[in-house]
Design a protein around this motif. Structure first.
Motif, PDB file in Angstrom:
ATOM      1  N   MET A   1       0.849  -1.176   0.000  1.00 58.05           N
ATOM      2  CA  MET A   1       0.000   0.000   0.000  1.00 58.05           C
ATOM      3  C   MET A   1       0.894   1.239   0.000  1.00 58.05           C
ATOM      4  O   MET A   1       1.898   1.295   0.699  1.00 58.05           O
ATOM      5  CB  MET A   1      -0.900   0.006   1.238  1.00 58.05           C
ATOM      6  N   LYS A   2       0.484   2.237  -0.765  1.00 60.37           N
ATOM      7  CA  LYS A   2       1.175   3.519  -0.794  1.00 60.37           C
ATOM      8  C   LYS A   2       0.248   4.584  -0.246  1.00 60.37           C
ATOM      9  O   LYS A   2      -0.948   4.576  -0.522  1.00 60.37           O
ATOM     10  CB  LYS A   2       1.573   3.899  -2.224  1.00 60.37           C
ATOM     11  N   ILE A   3       0.806   5.494   0.505  1.00 61.06           N
ATOM     12  CA  ILE A   3       0.040   6.625   1.004  1.00 61.06           C
ATOM     13  C   ILE A   3       0.564   7.874   0.329  1.00 61.06           C
ATOM     14  O   ILE A   3       1.771   8.132   0.314  1.00 61.06           O
ATOM     15  CB  ILE A   3       0.153   6.759   2.537  1.00 61.06           C
ATOM     16  N   HIS A   4      -0.338   8.631  -0.272  1.00 59.91           N
ATOM     17  CA  HIS A   4       0.012   9.883  -0.931  1.00 59.91           C
ATOM     18  C   HIS A   4      -0.688  11.021  -0.194  1.00 59.91           C
ATOM     19  O   HIS A   4      -1.877  10.940   0.087  1.00 59.91           O
ATOM     20  CB  HIS A   4      -0.445   9.882  -2.398  1.00 59.91           C
ATOM     21  N   ASN A   5       0.055  12.036   0.100  1.00 61.88           N
ATOM     22  CA  ASN A   5      -0.524  13.226   0.714  1.00 61.88           C
ATOM     23  C   ASN A   5      -0.818  14.253  -0.354  1.00 61.88           C
ATOM     24  O   ASN A   5      -0.002  14.473  -1.252  1.00 61.88           O
ATOM     25  CB  ASN A   5       0.433  13.831   1.753  1.00 61.88           C
ATOM     26  N   VAL A   6      -1.984  14.865  -0.268  1.00 62.68           N
ATOM     27  CA  VAL A   6      -2.370  15.931  -1.187  1.00 62.68           C
ATOM     28  C   VAL A   6      -2.357  17.224  -0.390  1.00 62.68           C
ATOM     29  O   VAL A   6      -2.977  17.319   0.667  1.00 62.68           O
ATOM     30  CB  VAL A   6      -3.774  15.675  -1.784  1.00 62.68           C
TER      31      VAL A   6
END
Length: 161
Positions: free
Chosen positions: A1-6
């Motif tokens: 799983m990858k977490i991307h912050n916007v």
């Protein structure tokens, strides 16, 4: 799983008078437009003013209807009017101001989901961001560089190929 912050940048001004001259004038047009809103059901009046690249300013205000889905928000009134009256002319900025006849609105009013989608469509169409200025009746003014900032996962024409 990858977490991307916007994340995005948001300029916050304590008062209308802190805005640069062109933005200040545009917000005053939005304030004037909201005074002519037709909002007999919600008593929530919204005005919008668009600055076009040709120097024209197009205004809009919310138009309610007893059959609620039939009404239209100020932002879409202004954007659609600009598209009809000045097709192909780039929208540089939109100022939005809201007030209520029932209470004082002292926080910035951001566009609803339908308006965000409509403004996004015009950003894609003109291949250029539309700056947003948002305020309530008084107080803080927020400014962001693009509708994409507050609608980062927009549904665009790229999905319809």
């Amino acid at each position: 799983m990858k977490i991307h912050n916007v994340a995005f940048e948001l300029e916050v001004y304590d008062a209308l008078d802190e805005l640069h001259d062109a933005d200040h004038k545009l917000m005053l047009k939005a304030i004037a437009a909201r005074k002519n809103a037709y909002a007999p059901y919600s008593n929530f009046q919204v005005g919008a003013a668009l600055r076009l690249e040709n120097g024209e300013v197009v205004i809009g205000n919310n138009q309610e209807n007893a059959c609620y889905p039939s009404g239209l928000c100020a932002e879409r009134v202004a954007v659609f009017q600009a598209g009809a009256k000045y097709p192909g002319v780039v929208i540089e900025a939109i100022a939005i101001s809201a007030t209520s006849l029932n209470y004082q609105v002292n926080t910035p009013a951001a566009p609803c989901g339908n308006c965000r989608q409509s403004i996004s469509e015009y950003e894609v169409k003109q291949k250029q961001p539309i700056q947003l200025l948002m305020m309530g009746e008084i107080g803080t003014v927020m400014k962001c560089n693009s509708i994409g900032d507050i609608l980062p996962l927009a549904f665009t024409n790229s999905f319809l190929k």
